[in-house]
Write a protein that holds these residues in place. Structure first.
Motif, PDB file in Angstrom:
ATOM      1  N   LEU A   5     -20.322  10.801 -19.981  1.00 27.23           N
ATOM      2  CA  LEU A   5     -19.347  10.515 -18.939  1.00 27.23           C
ATOM      3  C   LEU A   5     -19.804   9.317 -18.120  1.00 27.23           C
ATOM      4  O   LEU A   5     -20.980   9.183 -17.809  1.00 27.23           O
ATOM      5  N   LYS A   6     -18.865   8.456 -17.800  1.00 24.18           N
ATOM      6  CA  LYS A   6     -19.152   7.287 -16.983  1.00 24.18           C
ATOM      7  C   LYS A   6     -18.276   7.372 -15.746  1.00 24.18           C
ATOM      8  O   LYS A   6     -17.070   7.601 -15.845  1.00 24.18           O
ATOM      9  N   GLU A   7     -18.878   7.200 -14.600  1.00 27.20           N
ATOM     10  CA  GLU A   7     -18.138   7.325 -13.341  1.00 27.20           C
ATOM     11  C   GLU A   7     -17.302   6.086 -13.091  1.00 27.20           C
ATOM     12  O   GLU A   7     -17.792   4.964 -13.195  1.00 27.20           O
ATOM     13  N   LEU A  33     -20.212  16.307  -9.322  1.00 26.98           N
ATOM     14  CA  LEU A  33     -19.552  16.839 -10.516  1.00 26.98           C
ATOM     15  C   LEU A  33     -18.222  16.130 -10.721  1.00 26.98           C
ATOM     16  O   LEU A  33     -17.610  15.644  -9.763  1.00 26.98           O
ATOM     17  N   GLU A  34     -17.764  16.127 -11.947  1.00 29.24           N
ATOM     18  CA  GLU A  34     -16.444  15.583 -12.250  1.00 29.24           C
ATOM     19  C   GLU A  34     -15.417  16.389 -11.464  1.00 29.24           C
ATOM     20  O   GLU A  34     -15.495  17.625 -11.387  1.00 29.24           O
ATOM     21  N   LYS A  35     -14.472  15.700 -10.853  1.00 31.14           N
ATOM     22  CA  LYS A  35     -13.527  16.296  -9.913  1.00 31.14           C
ATOM     23  C   LYS A  35     -12.744  17.480 -10.485  1.00 31.14           C
ATOM     24  O   LYS A  35     -12.646  18.537  -9.856  1.00 31.14           O
TER      25      LYS A  35
END
Length: 98
Positions: free
Chosen positions: A88-90, A24-26
């Protein structure tokens, strides 16, 4: 005459839970953990409850909790909205694994 009080608690459902490694996004995770802490439930229980509500087209939170979530998003710098979903791009890890 005795007054009959209806039990509004749903029957307990027996389920089988599995361990999963979800990325998940932090900042999103920080907000989710904080909401779970506010509700005195586990992160897993929070996610299950959110999913079950959303699957039925229901909001999982009352107005007070939505306001608390808004405040927590500010605390943790979460500016993502539903519009960002699936876009979203990591980026590269910065070595800060909280």
């Amino acid at each position: 005459m005795a007054k009959h009080v209806q039990n509004l608690q749903p029957a307990t459902e027996l389920v089988e839970r599995v361990q999963t490694g979800v990325r998940l996004e932090k900042r999103l995770l920080k907000v989710l953990k904080a909401v779970a802490e506010l509700k005195d439930i586990t992160l897993g229980d929070l996610i299950e409850g959110m999913a079950l509500h959303v699957f039925e087209g229901k909001c999982p939170f009352d107005a007070d909790t939505v306001q608390q979530i808004s405040d927590l998003k500010k605390v943790y710098g979460l500016t993502l909205t539903a519009e960002a979903s699936h876009h979203l791009k990591e980026g590269a890890a910065n070595g800060d694994d909280e």
